[in-house]
Design an enzyme around this catalytic site. Structure first.
Site, PDB file in Angstrom:
ATOM      1  N   GLY A 154      45.948  28.247  37.077  1.00  0.00           N
ATOM      2  CA  GLY A 154      46.989  27.534  37.655  1.00  0.00           C
ATOM      3  C   GLY A 154      47.813  27.744  39.144  1.00  0.00           C
ATOM      4  O   GLY A 154      48.453  27.599  40.178  1.00  0.00           O
ATOM      5  N   GLY A 208      39.858  28.526  38.968  1.00  0.00           N
ATOM      6  CA  GLY A 208      40.277  29.101  36.954  1.00  0.00           C
ATOM      7  C   GLY A 208      40.548  27.770  36.991  1.00  0.00           C
ATOM      8  O   GLY A 208      41.531  26.404  36.873  1.00  0.00           O
ATOM      9  N   HIS A 209      41.043  28.083  35.604  1.00  0.00           N
ATOM     10  CA  HIS A 209      41.483  26.758  34.516  1.00  0.00           C
ATOM     11  C   HIS A 209      42.599  25.867  35.311  1.00  0.00           C
ATOM     12  O   HIS A 209      44.257  27.622  35.489  1.00  0.00           O
ATOM     13  CB  HIS A 209      41.530  27.049  33.467  1.00  0.00           C
ATOM     14  CG  HIS A 209      42.211  28.123  33.113  1.00  0.00           C
ATOM     15  ND1 HIS A 209      42.063  29.719  32.900  1.00  0.00           N
ATOM     16  CD2 HIS A 209      43.764  28.305  32.502  1.00  0.00           C
ATOM     17  CE1 HIS A 209      43.085  30.759  32.828  1.00  0.00           C
ATOM     18  NE2 HIS A 209      43.955  29.782  32.388  1.00  0.00           N
ATOM     19  N   GLY A 210      43.502  25.154  35.007  1.00  0.00           N
ATOM     20  CA  GLY A 210      44.182  24.606  35.873  1.00  0.00           C
ATOM     21  C   GLY A 210      44.647  24.755  36.865  1.00  0.00           C
ATOM     22  O   GLY A 210      45.704  23.870  37.359  1.00  0.00           O
ATOM     23  N   GLY A 211      43.914  25.042  38.268  1.00  0.00           N
ATOM     24  CA  GLY A 211      43.988  24.966  39.189  1.00  0.00           C
ATOM     25  C   GLY A 211      44.198  23.631  40.092  1.00  0.00           C
ATOM     26  O   GLY A 211      43.001  21.941  39.641  1.00  0.00           O
TER      27      GLY A 211
END
Length: 348
Positions: free
Chosen positions: A267, A247-250
């Site tokens: 995250g 997912g985004h920001g991982g």
């Protein structure tokens, strides 16, 4: 190829070999094979003493063995030449490379490829049929772009990186050197960012970057999303299997192994050398420490300490999980015992 040639090609990776005991027996080896399907003229391997029975059964002409003298003597008694190493599987992997090299096309640009004039293409690059390379893209030297790959604007691809057929590299993606992106993978697509309002979901534009450092490999049909701001980052030499969602920001550390159908919410922070087995799910903003291991289908909702091994959903210590699993099969009998005790107490 003679067995002695294989020994020489593997060089320092070999700790010992049977030619020292019987230098006159040097059979021809034509390829490698799994142990249970090996035939005369092939090389296979045995990882440990628990597989000793296979030495008596295999038809292989050569074996890679652990540093186990009993196995080595048994192999010689059957007329099987051998190589020995403290890491037999690693030595076998190196042996495979002697007999097989992945397809590597000759550098060229297919006439059907669509390349924007602002794109920068390095030297000795292969670009296959129907590839689309959009404005501002940079492709490093010796890169391989297989047919039907689409690379969005402002993406950067490092030296010697391979993009397999039908993968998609979206905008604001940075892929380092010596990476491999397999077919169907999508790198840098919009993260799942929506803000709830009284009138519905408001779309939060994903303006961040997706960064894959050197040596990263991404399996077929996996997705690594870009965030609203900042970056999603995968560290050096991390290997990602098929059908994985990041997912985004991982933030994924160096040298991790992430197996098929793993899903990481937005995250998530994963340390270095972490192993996530198949179908592990990790909740939003969770942190997983260096060297941690999660067994298959683990559901991780809270932070995991460095070096911890976890199982189950929600995740608990693997040792505790094994104890719980042992009790699980006894639950029907325990329930019957409980009912009997309740009846006895009721009679009193």
């Amino acid at each position: 190829m003679k067995f002695s040639e294989i020994v020489n090609l593997l060089g320092d990776a070999v700790t010992n070999h049977s030619l020292t005991a019987n230098p006159d027996y040097d059979p021809d080896i034509s390829g490698v094979a799994p142990l249970d399907a090996a035939t005369i003229g092939t090389l296979s391997y045995i990882e440990g003493a628990k597989f000793a029975s296979y030495v008596s059964q295999t038809e292989a002409s050569a074996l890679i063995l652990p540093l186990d003298e009993k196995l080595q003597v048994l192999a010689l008694e059957r007329g099987i030449v051998w190589l020995a190493s403290p890491e037999p599987r690693l030595l076998f992997a190196k042996a495979i490379a002697i007999f097989y090299q992945p397809y590597r096309p000759t550098p060229s640009i297919h006439q059907s490829a669509v390349i924007h004039p602002t794109a920068k293409i390095g030297s000795d690059v292969y670009i296959g049929a129907h590839v689309v390379i959009q404005p501002g893209v940079e492709i490093g030297n010796n890169a391989i772009i297989h047919p039907n790959v689409v690379i969005y604007p402002d993406a950067k691809i490092g030296d010697r990186t391979t993009l397999h057929a039908n993968c998609t590299i979206q905008e604001r993606t940075r892929i380092g050197a010596d990476c491999v992106i397999h077919s169907g993978a999508v790198i840098g697509a919009e993260g799942f960012g929506f803000v709830p309002t009284r009138s519905g979901w408001f779309k939060m534009e994903q303006s961040g970057y997706t960064v894959l450092e050197d040596g990263v490999e991404v399996g077929c049909n996996s997705a690594i999303d870009r965030p609203a701001v900042g970056e999603t980052r995968v560290g050096r030499n991390t290997k990602i299997d098929n059908l994985v969602q990041i997912g985004h920001g991982g933030q994924i550390g160096n040298g991790c192994a992430i197996a098929g159908q793993v899903g990481l919410a937005g995250g998530v922070k994963v340390g270095n050398r972490v192993i996530l087995a198949g179908q592990v799910g990790v909740a939003n903003q969770v942190k997983i420490g260096d060297g941690a291991i999660a067994s298959a289908q683990t559901g991780i909702h809270n932070n995991i300490a460095p070096g911890e091994i976890v199982s189950g959903s929600p995740a608990i210590s693997h040792k505790l999980y094994l104890k719980v699993a042992a009790i699980y099969n006894r639950l029907p009998d325990m329930y019957q015992t409980l009912k009997q005790l309740q009846r006895q107490l009721g009679e009193k």
